[in-house]
Design a protein around this motif. Structure first.
Motif, mmCIF file in Angstrom:
data_model
loop_
_atom_site.group_PDB
_atom_site.id
_atom_site.type_symbol
_atom_site.label_atom_id
_atom_site.label_comp_id
_atom_site.label_asym_id
_atom_site.label_seq_id
_atom_site.Cartn_x
_atom_site.Cartn_y
_atom_site.Cartn_z
ATOM 1 N N VAL A 1 0.839 -1.187 0.000
ATOM 2 C CA VAL A 1 0.000 0.000 0.000
ATOM 3 C C VAL A 1 0.878 1.242 0.000
ATOM 4 O O VAL A 1 1.957 1.251 0.606
ATOM 5 C CB VAL A 1 -0.946 -0.004 1.226
ATOM 6 C CG1 VAL A 1 -0.167 -0.048 2.521
ATOM 7 C CG2 VAL A 1 -1.873 1.196 1.218
ATOM 8 N N GLY A 2 0.455 2.278 -0.686
ATOM 9 C CA GLY A 2 1.190 3.530 -0.707
ATOM 10 C C GLY A 2 0.752 4.448 0.419
ATOM 11 O O GLY A 2 -0.445 4.574 0.704
ATOM 12 N N TYR A 3 1.715 5.089 1.057
ATOM 13 C CA TYR A 3 1.402 6.043 2.124
ATOM 14 C C TYR A 3 0.503 7.164 1.609
ATOM 15 O O TYR A 3 -0.447 7.581 2.298
ATOM 16 C CB TYR A 3 2.705 6.625 2.681
ATOM 17 C CG TYR A 3 2.495 7.731 3.692
ATOM 18 C CD1 TYR A 3 2.318 7.435 5.031
ATOM 19 C CD2 TYR A 3 2.470 9.067 3.296
ATOM 20 C CE1 TYR A 3 2.111 8.447 5.964
ATOM 21 C CE2 TYR A 3 2.260 10.087 4.214
ATOM 22 C CZ TYR A 3 2.085 9.767 5.548
ATOM 23 O OH TYR A 3 1.872 10.776 6.448
ATOM 24 N N ALA A 4 0.779 7.660 0.421
ATOM 25 C CA ALA A 4 -0.021 8.750 -0.122
ATOM 26 C C ALA A 4 -1.474 8.330 -0.279
ATOM 27 O O ALA A 4 -2.399 9.092 0.031
ATOM 28 C CB ALA A 4 0.552 9.210 -1.458
ATOM 29 N N ASP A 5 -1.702 7.115 -0.754
ATOM 30 C CA ASP A 5 -3.071 6.625 -0.902
ATOM 31 C C ASP A 5 -3.753 6.506 0.454
ATOM 32 O O ASP A 5 -4.918 6.870 0.613
ATOM 33 C CB ASP A 5 -3.071 5.279 -1.614
ATOM 34 C CG ASP A 5 -2.647 5.378 -3.069
ATOM 35 O OD1 ASP A 5 -2.919 6.427 -3.687
ATOM 36 O OD2 ASP A 5 -2.037 4.430 -3.576
ATOM 37 N N LEU A 6 -3.036 5.982 1.438
ATOM 38 C CA LEU A 6 -3.611 5.808 2.773
ATOM 39 C C LEU A 6 -3.965 7.147 3.391
ATOM 40 O O LEU A 6 -5.025 7.302 4.007
ATOM 41 C CB LEU A 6 -2.620 5.056 3.664
ATOM 42 C CG LEU A 6 -3.100 4.708 5.074
ATOM 43 C CD1 LEU A 6 -4.284 3.746 5.029
ATOM 44 C CD2 LEU A 6 -1.951 4.109 5.888
ATOM 45 N N ALA A 7 -3.081 8.123 3.237
ATOM 46 C CA ALA A 7 -3.306 9.429 3.858
ATOM 47 C C ALA A 7 -4.389 10.238 3.150
ATOM 48 O O ALA A 7 -5.156 10.960 3.792
ATOM 49 C CB ALA A 7 -1.995 10.217 3.877
ATOM 50 N N GLN A 8 -4.460 10.123 1.823
ATOM 51 C CA GLN A 8 -5.419 10.928 1.066
ATOM 52 C C GLN A 8 -6.770 10.247 0.885
ATOM 53 O O GLN A 8 -7.808 10.923 0.812
ATOM 54 C CB GLN A 8 -4.847 11.242 -0.324
ATOM 55 C CG GLN A 8 -3.612 12.115 -0.302
ATOM 56 C CD GLN A 8 -3.108 12.372 -1.705
ATOM 57 O OE1 GLN A 8 -3.339 13.418 -2.295
ATOM 58 N NE2 GLN A 8 -2.419 11.396 -2.275
ATOM 59 N N HIS A 9 -6.761 8.939 0.800
ATOM 60 C CA HIS A 9 -7.987 8.180 0.538
ATOM 61 C C HIS A 9 -8.080 7.007 1.505
ATOM 62 O O HIS A 9 -8.039 5.843 1.087
ATOM 63 C CB HIS A 9 -8.005 7.681 -0.912
ATOM 64 C CG HIS A 9 -7.665 8.725 -1.927
ATOM 65 N ND1 HIS A 9 -8.510 9.789 -2.202
ATOM 66 C CD2 HIS A 9 -6.565 8.888 -2.705
ATOM 67 C CE1 HIS A 9 -7.952 10.559 -3.129
ATOM 68 N NE2 HIS A 9 -6.768 10.044 -3.442
ATOM 69 N N PRO A 10 -8.176 7.306 2.793
ATOM 70 C CA PRO A 10 -8.094 6.221 3.774
ATOM 71 C C PRO A 10 -9.181 5.155 3.629
ATOM 72 O O PRO A 10 -8.881 3.962 3.727
ATOM 73 C CB PRO A 10 -8.182 6.940 5.122
ATOM 74 C CG PRO A 10 -8.735 8.289 4.827
ATOM 75 C CD PRO A 10 -8.290 8.623 3.447
ATOM 76 N N GLU A 11 -10.411 5.573 3.388
ATOM 77 C CA GLU A 11 -11.475 4.552 3.331
ATOM 78 C C GLU A 11 -11.261 3.591 2.173
ATOM 79 O O GLU A 11 -11.299 2.363 2.351
ATOM 80 C CB GLU A 11 -12.847 5.201 3.220
ATOM 81 C CG GLU A 11 -13.958 4.157 3.185
ATOM 82 C CD GLU A 11 -15.352 4.734 3.172
ATOM 83 O OE1 GLU A 11 -16.280 4.014 2.730
ATOM 84 O OE2 GLU A 11 -15.538 5.900 3.603
#
Length: 269
Positions: A180-190
């Motif tokens: 998983v990418g940190y950017a994806d987790l931070a910007q699109h957590p759900e």
């Protein structure tokens, strides 16, 4: 595979300062998941199940048990790796069951280097790898490593990040591994958490987002001040600190080295 009486066993891994605590906190907020502070257990074990556990780790086993929430755990005297892992699993499983949960998460970033051992000795182990832009990782490593008694030059931090990326990328697509990418987790957590839940066999629960900060408070040790941002609002400001921390020549050097590492866009967007 674990039997029906055993909880799911999940491991969050990645380069230090890549968002492993953030990811752990999201997972720990799930009503069916139990987690605990970093144990620093598996990566300190020799690679062979029959090998004796090193004396430094033997001395720290009571502390490991304390992190698991069972300081009275009875470890084998002069334990082998296999016996120590069995005790760890029995303790973690029991604590998880007592919490009314059906899965546990162990998050120690350096377990990235113990994947083979964990896969051999932990039935049903699944791994969630988190990858973050190298410039932000290097900035954070150089700024925070003194807190855990270490130091990094820019190139040492780049070497560590590059090495960790290579290990995770080597496991992309393998059964039991999800990147998983940190950017994806931070910007699109759900959306990102839904994908993680599908990969590890958990139903998504909105509490994962709503309870993330509160879950973090129970996972961060008192002295781990470098993790403090995890108990506050989720903010995403890519490369903001990087721009403030290094001069133009150093930033250009970091950019060149980061660009030379092939990372899928979802890991650093």
């Amino acid at each position: 595979m674990p039997n029906a009486a055993e909880p799911q066993r999940l491991f969050v891994v990645g380069c230090p300062r890549s968002g492993t605590t953030l990811l752990q906190s999201f997972l720990a907020a799930h009503p069916a998941v139990h987690s605990f502070p970093e144990t620093h257990f598996f990566y300190r074990l020799p690679a062979a199940a029959s090998a004796p556990v090193g004396p430094d780790l033997v001395a720290d086993l009571p502390q490991v048990a304390g992190f698991l929430g069972r300081p009275d755990t009875c470890w084998p005297s002069q334990p082998t790796v296999g016996a120590a892992v069995d005790t760890f699993l029995a303790t973690a499983d029991a604590v998880t069951a007592a919490a009314g949960a059906t899965a546990w998460v162990e998050k120690t970033p350096a377990n990235l280097y113990a994947i083979d051992l964990i896969e051999a000795l932990v039935p049903g182990a699944r791994f969630v790898h988190i990858l973050r832009d190298g410039a932000d990782v290097v900035t954070s490593l150089c700024a925070n490593a003194a807190g855990w008694g270490s130091t990094y030059t820019v190139d040492q931090a780049l070497d560590l990040w590059s090495e960790c990326i290579a290990v995770s990328e080597a496991h992309r697509g393998r059964p039991g591994h999800h990147l998983v990418g940190y950017a994806d987790l931070a910007q699109h957590p759900e959306d990102t958490l839904r994908a993680i839940c599908t990969a590890v066999g958990l139903p998504y629960d909105p509490a994962m987002v709503a309870g993330r900060a509160e879950a973090a408070r129970g996972l961060i040790k008192d002295f781990e001040t470098w993790k403090g941002a995890n108990v506050g609002p989720l903010e995403y400001a890519p490369r903001a600190r990087f721009a403030r921390s290094f001069d133009a020549a150093t930033r250009a050097h970091i950019d060149r080295r980061v660009a030379a590492v092939v990372v899928p866009e979802t890991a650093h967007r």
